[in-house]
Motif scaffolding. Structure first.
Motif, short mmCIF file in Angstrom:
data_model
loop_
_atom_site.label_atom_id
_atom_site.label_comp_id
_atom_site.label_asym_id
_atom_site.label_seq_id
_atom_site.Cartn_x
_atom_site.Cartn_y
_atom_site.Cartn_z
N GLU A 68 -2.63 -3.43 -9.24
CA GLU A 68 -2.43 -3.71 -7.90
C GLU A 68 -0.68 -3.70 -7.64
O GLU A 68 -0.22 -4.09 -8.43
N VAL A 69 -0.13 -3.25 -6.50
CA VAL A 69 1.25 -3.34 -6.27
C VAL A 69 1.35 -4.37 -5.40
O VAL A 69 1.05 -4.74 -4.38
N THR A 120 -8.06 4.36 -8.17
CA THR A 120 -7.24 3.44 -8.69
C THR A 120 -5.74 3.82 -8.22
O THR A 120 -5.72 4.87 -7.55
N SER A 121 -4.59 3.11 -8.34
CA SER A 121 -3.16 3.35 -8.05
C SER A 121 -2.93 4.62 -8.59
O SER A 121 -2.28 5.63 -7.67
N SER A 158 0.87 -1.09 0.04
CA SER A 158 -0.02 0.02 -0.06
C SER A 158 0.86 1.25 -0.22
O SER A 158 2.11 1.08 0.10
N LEU A 206 -3.85 -0.12 -2.75
CA LEU A 206 -3.48 0.64 -4.16
C LEU A 206 -4.09 -0.55 -4.90
O LEU A 206 -3.69 -1.83 -4.92
N THR A 207 -4.92 -0.57 -5.94
CA THR A 207 -5.61 -1.33 -6.97
C THR A 207 -5.64 -0.79 -8.14
O THR A 207 -5.50 0.39 -8.56
N VAL A 234 3.77 3.63 -11.67
CA VAL A 234 2.37 4.07 -11.26
C VAL A 234 2.42 5.56 -11.47
O VAL A 234 1.46 6.11 -12.02
#
Length: 297
Positions: free
Chosen positions: A264-265, A183-184, A170, A260-261, A212
């Motif tokens: 996704e990380v 979103t991320s 996150s 974080l989506t 990102v």
């Protein structure tokens, strides 16, 4: 060539000193020296040379030690095939990042001590690039490494990588930060003008941050580098910046984790060995235990 002498050379390459070889195998240092001298005469090449008060392998010694690993592993495998009840014995040298040592290796250490006391671990804490270098130099037998789904790091043709476990990450921000959803890239965009904190010994998380951020159309201001996740949290609490943190680990009261989506990380961990070496019984046992533990954890 006598297999016992090959084993002495192999252990010297692994452990680095005749004294440690003698302690490992329960012989005297003079015996190690004499037997390596005999082996040198058998192969017709100098295998060791002085290095201060110690000795080191010559180029010929290193080449023969490399062959010795394969030869001894094949002999051990043959013995196990004929006697599957034989107990593996030896010291397995491991280099791994701190989370993998805690999560994957320490439970294995307890199992080994309880059920396989003849197999010992020698643990070195290292980031992936350092662990790969030690593995390539044959200074460790097993590397516990990681990459991120957004920053893949192919293992290469000279090693074998076994996936272990993965973990979501996150964005760590000060606790008084208003909630941020999306979103991320949308979460990152909220901190486009903030300072960012990244790892000082591995560039993988910085690659993720920059990837990102590029999706959010900004270049992150990477101002701080820290190796310790605890220090990253302290820096966030102090208001020095924001940074990636594991989503499944406790945080300080002054830190908030933003999910974080999309994308996704996710960190992915691996057990890595030099190709062809995993058949060595002590290493094979440790690999089996590590992968089995990863499957249930």
């Amino acid at each position: 060539m006598d297999l016992r002498r090959l084993r002495l050379l192999h252990e010297l390459a692994r452990l680095g000193s005749m004294r440690e070889v003698a302690e490992e195998l329960g012989v005297t240092t003079s015996t190690v020296s004499q037997q390596l001298a005999v082996l040198a005469r058998e192969v017709g090449a100098d295998l060791i040379e002085p290095s201060g008060r110690r000795v080191r392998l010559t180029p010929a010694g290193r080449r023969l030690a490399g062959h010795a690993v394969t030869i001894l592993a094949a002999v051990d495998a043959a013995r196990l095939d004929l006697d599957p009840q034989a107990e593996p014995a030896g010291t397995v040298r491991v280099a791994g990042f701190a989370t993998a040592v805690r999560r994957s290796l320490l439970p294995v250490a307890a199992d080994l001590a309880a059920h396989h006391p003849a197999v010992r671990l020698r643990i070195h804490e290292h980031e992936p690039a350092e662990a790969y270098a030690l593995l390539a130099a044959d200074e460790v037998d097993l590397a516990l490494t990681y990459d991120y789904r957004l920053a893949p790091a192919p293992a290469g043709p000279t090693v074998e990588a076994t996936p272990l476990w993965s973990a979501r990450w996150s964005l760590g921000v000060p606790a008084d930060t208003p909630p941020v959803t999306g979103t991320s890239p949308e979460v990152f965009r909220r901190f486009a003008t903030d300072h960012w904190i990244v790892n000082s010994r591995n560039s993988a998380d910085e690659q993720v941050v920059r990837t990102v951020a590029s999706m959010a159309d900004f270049v992150p201001r990477v101002e701080h580098h820290a190796d310790s996740l605890e220090l990253v949290q302290d820096m966030i609490v102090a208001g020095l910046g924001v940074g990636l943190l594991p989503a499944d680990q406790p945080t300080l009261p002054g830190v908030r984790l933003l999910p974080l989506t999309g994308p996704e990380v996710r960190l992915r961990s691996y057990a890595v060995t030099r190709r062809g070496r995993s058949g060595w019984p002590p290493l094979a046992l440790v690999l089996d235990l590590v992968t089995a533990h990863a499957a249930i954890s």
